[in-house]
Structure formats: structure tokens, C-alpha cells
Design a protein around this motif. Structure first.
Motif, PDB file in Angstrom:
ATOM      1  N   GLY A 100      23.854  40.062  36.248  1.00 20.97           N
ATOM      2  CA  GLY A 100      25.133  40.739  36.401  1.00 20.97           C
ATOM      3  C   GLY A 100      24.955  42.231  36.570  1.00 20.97           C
ATOM      4  O   GLY A 100      23.896  42.706  36.972  1.00 20.97           O
ATOM      5  N   ASP A 101      26.024  42.992  36.247  1.00 20.55           N
ATOM      6  CA  ASP A 101      25.932  44.446  36.360  1.00 20.55           C
ATOM      7  C   ASP A 101      27.075  45.103  35.600  1.00 20.55           C
ATOM      8  O   ASP A 101      28.053  44.441  35.212  1.00 20.55           O
ATOM      9  N   MET A 104      36.900  42.706  41.861  1.00 21.60           N
ATOM     10  CA  MET A 104      36.821  41.647  40.861  1.00 21.60           C
ATOM     11  C   MET A 104      37.137  40.355  41.583  1.00 21.60           C
ATOM     12  O   MET A 104      38.312  40.079  41.900  1.00 21.60           O
ATOM     13  N   GLU A 105      36.084  39.602  41.854  1.00 19.94           N
ATOM     14  CA  GLU A 105      36.255  38.365  42.600  1.00 19.94           C
ATOM     15  C   GLU A 105      37.244  37.449  41.908  1.00 19.94           C
ATOM     16  O   GLU A 105      37.141  37.195  40.715  1.00 19.94           O
ATOM     17  N   ARG A 120      30.769  39.887  44.819  1.00 14.35           N
ATOM     18  CA  ARG A 120      29.819  40.989  44.677  1.00 14.35           C
ATOM     19  C   ARG A 120      28.776  40.963  45.793  1.00 14.35           C
ATOM     20  O   ARG A 120      28.350  42.006  46.277  1.00 14.35           O
ATOM     21  N   ASP A 132      31.008  35.354  40.265  1.00 14.68           N
ATOM     22  CA  ASP A 132      31.043  36.182  39.062  1.00 14.68           C
ATOM     23  C   ASP A 132      32.253  35.915  38.193  1.00 14.68           C
ATOM     24  O   ASP A 132      33.303  35.497  38.669  1.00 14.68           O
ATOM     25  N   HIS A 150      30.264  42.791  35.416  1.00 11.50           N
ATOM     26  CA  HIS A 150      30.118  41.596  36.246  1.00 11.50           C
ATOM     27  C   HIS A 150      29.133  40.661  35.568  1.00 11.50           C
ATOM     28  O   HIS A 150      28.009  41.066  35.255  1.00 11.50           O
ATOM     29  N   LEU A 151      29.557  39.421  35.335  1.00  8.09           N
ATOM     30  CA  LEU A 151      28.666  38.418  34.749  1.00  8.09           C
ATOM     31  C   LEU A 151      28.449  37.333  35.792  1.00  8.09           C
ATOM     32  O   LEU A 151      29.419  36.774  36.312  1.00  8.09           O
ATOM     33  N   THR A 200      34.348  38.664  36.132  1.00 12.71           N
ATOM     34  CA  THR A 200      34.375  40.122  36.007  1.00 12.71           C
ATOM     35  C   THR A 200      35.358  40.522  34.927  1.00 12.71           C
ATOM     36  O   THR A 200      36.473  39.994  34.853  1.00 12.71           O
TER      37      THR A 200
END
Lengths: 368, 368
Positions: free
Chosen positions: B339-340, A346-347, A289, B275, B356-357, B277
Motif C-alpha cells: 500500500g502507501d 480513492m478507488e 492506484r 485498494d 491506501h491498503l 483507501t
């Protein structure tokens, strides 16, 4: 030939004229208007179009020429940038010295002239990129180049304007084609099949990947091949090519030393009322991100930079990566007719790119 | 009981104190700090925690109380909003009149008090929603409610602050639990499996859909069930529940009168370095690009509004839709720990939500 100082090559009166025309109001055109106007390419209409361009093109070109003179960080003085500035000034002079267009014969001559202008500017993108390279070499390496916001905003305006100028010129020239392809009006295909164009662009990208890596992941396209709508196929081809190219590269690099089968790229074409949306999904491992904002900056690339002082700038643009221009410029093309390009990642998994193309056709060209 | 004017219920000196404390600097805490501190819940540490909250909570509460008094469009005068303001002032008074915390016995009493404060504020969200309804009824119907920017920004700050206050209180109270679940520190599960939580939340949403529509589309979850990381399961459950609920509803409404089989919702859990995700994808027909900004505004809903003056506000929150709060509040939860939440849609096809965490745990609480 080294570019010289402004006053040596161009007369004082020309420079004043550039200053005047650069402040005049630009006039935008919508896709719908281009289609309606171009559907009847009579001599009379071609005359009207030429007269419009005779006034409009110098305004847009002068605006950019002025900006090129006033770039930050000394970018305006870099040899490659001076060259681009000279192209813009030469084109401005050609337009301003062309007499009033009164007859069909005038109109034909004018069309040849703007065709030549378009050719003169063919290599603006790599030449500006070279100028930025020249700047980067001299700058403090500690400066995070991608952070130079002013320069990125300038490039966005500059390239968006270039898309518009080339669209207007190209459209006018194409209207003289005595045998246009079926249901085409200039560059616009009134019955463009996005599935078909996406397929062509994806196959093209796959060829390039195969050539560079020796292998390439598969791709699948989902969508109605019989669905059509009016758009500019060359623009769509360029954008899909970029996105699929990036996806293929990511997946290839992730799986080339693996026993596992590389998962195919998924391309979905959806038709809505407002938009046609094309999603390009890959499982190439994704982008963190924190790294996502960078991908839309100019000259950011995770590949070796193929550009240097000695590059033959007319060479094939079919490299897999490295210029760092593909995504930002694709987004400009998307926005040119009221659409957009968004990338989400998405990592650890993969990346999805969403290309929105406006179906409404009412959006006016952005005029930065 | 109708809410009265400020001066009737609360003393002048209290109101002055609120003004003073509302200007004091807030102190944020990170997830990592909460974990480290809470891993050793000794009497000494609980004392330190209580003393911190004794100073910090009144600052945060006073700040919000002041904002509640100064809302635009007369929102502050609506009966439901006055009620919420009174809750905040009562809680401020309780905290300020509590003596200095010196012993374990003081600390236990303080913990009971803040537990009661949390319960007092349980229904703040539906009560504020009611207040906004009361405002909307009186306003010019021509005003596009979703455009009232100031109110939305206020609500974002207000609810984000509430998440923080309840997290701090809840965490402190939980640390007194003599038998905490394995590897849990208060509300934080140091080995939370996002796949497991996503599964639970999706099944919960599936039940609710089944109950309201009589049928519900399937869902599939892709990801490593053995992957774990530290997070607050109740937060994740709330967010995934919202997203899956929206997807199930969209697909159900699209396919309920159709012969075709409803395509399942796809949930992908990806673990990266920065993250984790979670993507929730549906083929529920999508949202037009022009409609997308609205989905994050408060009180926007395409469903019938279930809230009115007579609603039992303590009732089950398990409705499929209608409050118009699910997405904006889920996004606040996501952002609370760095996150988002992003939603992208393909009109005519479906919608993808990306949660996203942050894995880093270093983000400090946002302190609006």
C-alpha cells in the motif's frame, strides 16, 4: 500543402542560424518582474521590452525547432509535426530579419509582428496531437503508448516553453492597450479573486456537461470571495475548467442510470502565506492506484478520441473529453508560476485534485 | 552497562559468520501466502515454518547488523546505537547456535526462543531515536538535520526490515495459539472491518488528545461497517491512530483559543477493486507546501521532543507528538503489504491523508 524537406523551404544560412541561436542561454522572467515592469508602460519601457523580446524569442523558438527535428521513433517525419516545425522556422525567420528596434514606430511594427506570430502558432497543440496520432497508427499496437517516456518528456518541455513564449508575447501586446481593465497589468490581474474565477470556470464546465449529457451534477464553492491576489485569470480559468469538467463527467457517468441524486462537486479555495490552494473533490467513483500515473500522460483518455485527420482544428475546444491533454497541460500552467497540480484518488469513492498557486510571485519561469 | 567494542563481546568467528550471512539472499513472503500457509497450522506445517525462519531470520538480522556498523557521521559509535547493534548480534548468535529443527519438541523450543528475540528488540525504535539525538547534539547546529538523506534512507530500510522480521516471528508464534479469535490466522484477520478498526483507533487518539489538551475535536467516520477484507488489524490501528492524532492536534491547537466550534475530523473508508483507501481530513490550518517534505523525515517534529537520556523507554507510547516517527513509520507499514500513505495539504485550510491498503494480497514483502 504538404510540408517539404527542410532544405527545400529554408536556406542553409537560416538553418545554421537556428543551430547557433538554439544553443544560447534563455533568460527567465518572474511574475513579480512582469508586474513591476508592466505597471509603467511608457514608450521607453515598451522599447526596452521589445528589444528584450527581439533577442529572447528567437533563442526559445530555435531551441524548440531543433528539438522538433530530432524526435524519437520517427515522430519528426510525421506530416503534422513537419507543419509545426515549419511554423517555428517561419517565426524564427520573421524575428531574425526584423531590424534593430530604435524608435517607437519600430516598436509598434515589432508588436504587430509578434502578434501575428502568436496567431500563427494558435493550433500547435491539436496539430502535435495529430502528429502523435499519425505515429501511433504506424507503431506496433503492442507498445504501450503511454510508456513512451521520451516523448512525454519532450512534450512537457515543448508545451511549457510554448506557455512561456505566449505569455511574454501576450503580455507585451496587452501593455499597448490604452484602456486596460481595472487593476490589470497585461494578462495579470493584480486583484484576481480565485473564488470568482473558479465560479466562472465551473459554470462554463457545467454548461459543456449539460450540452453533452443532457444533465449535469451541481457544484459548491467554499472560500472567501473578497480574497484577491495577483495572477493570470485565463490560466486559472483553464485549469479549473479542466478539473471540474473531469469531475462532472465522472459523476455524471456514475449516476446517470441511477435513481440516486448525484453528489455535488466540492470546490474549496484556501489562502495561505505561500500558496493559494484550490481543491476540486468529486464522488465519481475514483481511479485505481495503478491507473493514476497514466492520467498525466499525453494522449491517454478514457473517452472516444475526437481527433482524426479530418477534424476542423479551429473548432470549439469545448468537448468534455478525448484529447487526453487537459491534465498534463493544466499541470504545466500550474508549474509555470511556481505552483503545482496533484491528483489523488480513492478507488470506489472519488477523486481530489489539488491546484497549488504560488503567492510569492518570485518564481522564475521554468526554461526547459 | 556501557556498550563495548565489538571484539570485546563477540568472537571473531561470529563476526565472520555475520559477514557471510549478511550477503545471503533474503526470501520474501506475501500476505496471501501467510494466510494460505497459516490456515492449516498442523505440526508438520509448523515444522516447515520453523525451519524456514531458522534460515531466513539470521540473514535479515545479519544484514542489519552490518549496516549498523557502517553508518555515516559517526552514528555507529553512539552508545544507544551500539546497544541496538548488540541486540542484533545477540539474536544472530541465538539463532545460529540453535541446532537443526527435527521434531515438534525442537519446534516448540525454537518458537520460545524467537519469542524472546522479539521481546529483546521491543525498544529498538526509541533507542535508535536516542542514538540520533546523541548524534544531533554533537553536530554543527547549522546542518539542517532533516537533510541528512543517507541517514533517512538507512532508517527507512532498517525499520521496514524490522516490520518484516517482527511480522514473521509474530505470525509463527501466533499460529501456536490453541484458541485463535474467529476468522484470524495469526496476526491476520481474514474478515477485518476497516471501519471498525478506524473507529477504535480514532477513539484511542481522541482519548489521548483529551488527556493532553483537556478537550478534543469530534470525528465522523463514513463507510460501510459490514465491508471486510483480510489485513493485519494492529498495523491499521497504528496507522489510523497516527493520522487522527495529528489531525486532532492540529485542529485543537488552531481552535483552542477560539469561540468557534472546532470542525470535526472526517474519516472516509472506500473499498475499490485494487485498494481499500482511508482518507483522514482535517481543517487544522494545513501545512505550507515548502514544509511538506519534512513531515516524512525522522526526528522532525513541531512539538517539544519528549525523548532524552532519562526517558523511561518502556513508558506508554501514548503521547500526542514529539518523537517525529509517527508518519514515516506509518508509511512503512502501509508499504509493507503493497500500500502507501500520501499527505496533501492546503495551507490556511487543512490537511488530507490518504492511506491506501492493497486488497490483492499478492505483494511480496519489501526486502531492503
Amino acid at each position: 500543402m504538404a510540408a517539404k524537406k527542410l532544405s527545400e523551404t529554408f536556406s542553409k544560412s537560416l538553418i545554421e542560424e537556428v543551430g547557433r541561436w538554439g544553443c544560447m542561454k534563455q533568460t527567465g522572467v518572474s511574475l513579480r518582474y512582469m508586474m513591476e515592469f508592466g505597471s509603467k508602460p511608457t514608450d521607453k519601457n515598451l522599447l526596452i521590452s521589445a528589444q528584450f523580446l527581439h533577442k529572447e524569442l528567437p533563442i526559445r523558438i530555435a531551441r524548440r525547432a531543433i528539438e522538433l527535428e530530432t524526435l524519437p521513433y520517427g515522430l519528426s517525419e510525421k506530416p503534422a509535426v513537419l507543419k509545426v516545425r515549419d511554423w517555428y522556422l517561419d517565426s524564427f525567420r520573421d524575428l531574425r530579419s526584423f531590424p534593430d528596434i530604435r524608435s517607437t514606430s519600430d516598436e509598434r511594427d515589432f508588436t504587430q509582428m509578434i502578434k501575428a506570430i502568436k496567431v500563427r502558432h494558435n493550433n500547435v497543440v491539436p496539430m502535435m496531437a495529430l502528429g502523435l496520432q499519425q505515429l501511433k497508427k504506424e507503431m506496433d499496437p503492442k507498445i504501450v503508448y503511454e510508456d513512451l517516456d521520451e516523448i512525454h518528456q519532450f512534450l512537457d518541455r515543448f508545451y511549457m516553453s510554448r506557455i512561456g513564449i505566449r505569455m511574454l508575447i501576450g503580455q507585451h501586446v496587452e501593455l499597448h492597450n490604452p484602456n486596460p481593465p481595472p487593476h490589470c497589468i497585461g494578462y495579470i490581474d493584480t486583484k484576481m479573486s480565485p473564488v470568482q474565477v473558479a465560479r466562472n470556470a465551473s459554470e462554463h464546465a457545467r454548461c459543456v456537461c449539460l450540452r453533452e449529457y443532457g444533465s449535469a451534477p451541481d457544484f459548491n464553492i467554499y472560500g472567501d470571495p473578497s480574497f484577491t491576489f495577483p495572477y493570470v485569470p485565463s490560466h486559472l480559468h483553464l485549469m479549473v475548467f479542466e478539473l471540474v469538467k473531469n469531475s462532472l463527467r465522472a459523476v455524471e457517468e456514475r449516476y446517470m442510470d441511477s435513481d440516486k441524486v448525484a453528489p455535488p462537486i466540492r470546490i474549496i479555495v484556501a489562502d495561505g502565506l505561500e500558496d493559494v490552494t484550490i481543491k476540486v473533490s468529486d464522488e465519481g467513483g475514483g481511479i485505481p492506484r495503478s491507473g493514476l500515473p497514466k492520467i498525466f500522460t499525453y494522449l491517454y483518455s478514457t473517452a472516444r478520441n475526437p481527433l482524426d485527420e479530418n477534424t476542423d482544428l479551429a473548432a470549439d475546444k469545448g468537448t468534455m473529453a478525448g484529447y487526453g491533454y487537459g491534465l498534463p497541460i493544466s499541470r504545466l500552467y500550474a508549474r509555470y508560476f511556481g505552483g503545482d497540480l496533484q491528483i489523488i484518488s480513492m478507488e470506489g469513492y472519488g477523486t481530489d485534485a489539488y491546484l497549488h498557486l504560488s503567492r510569492l510571485g518570485d518564481s522564475q519561469e521554468p526554461l526547459p
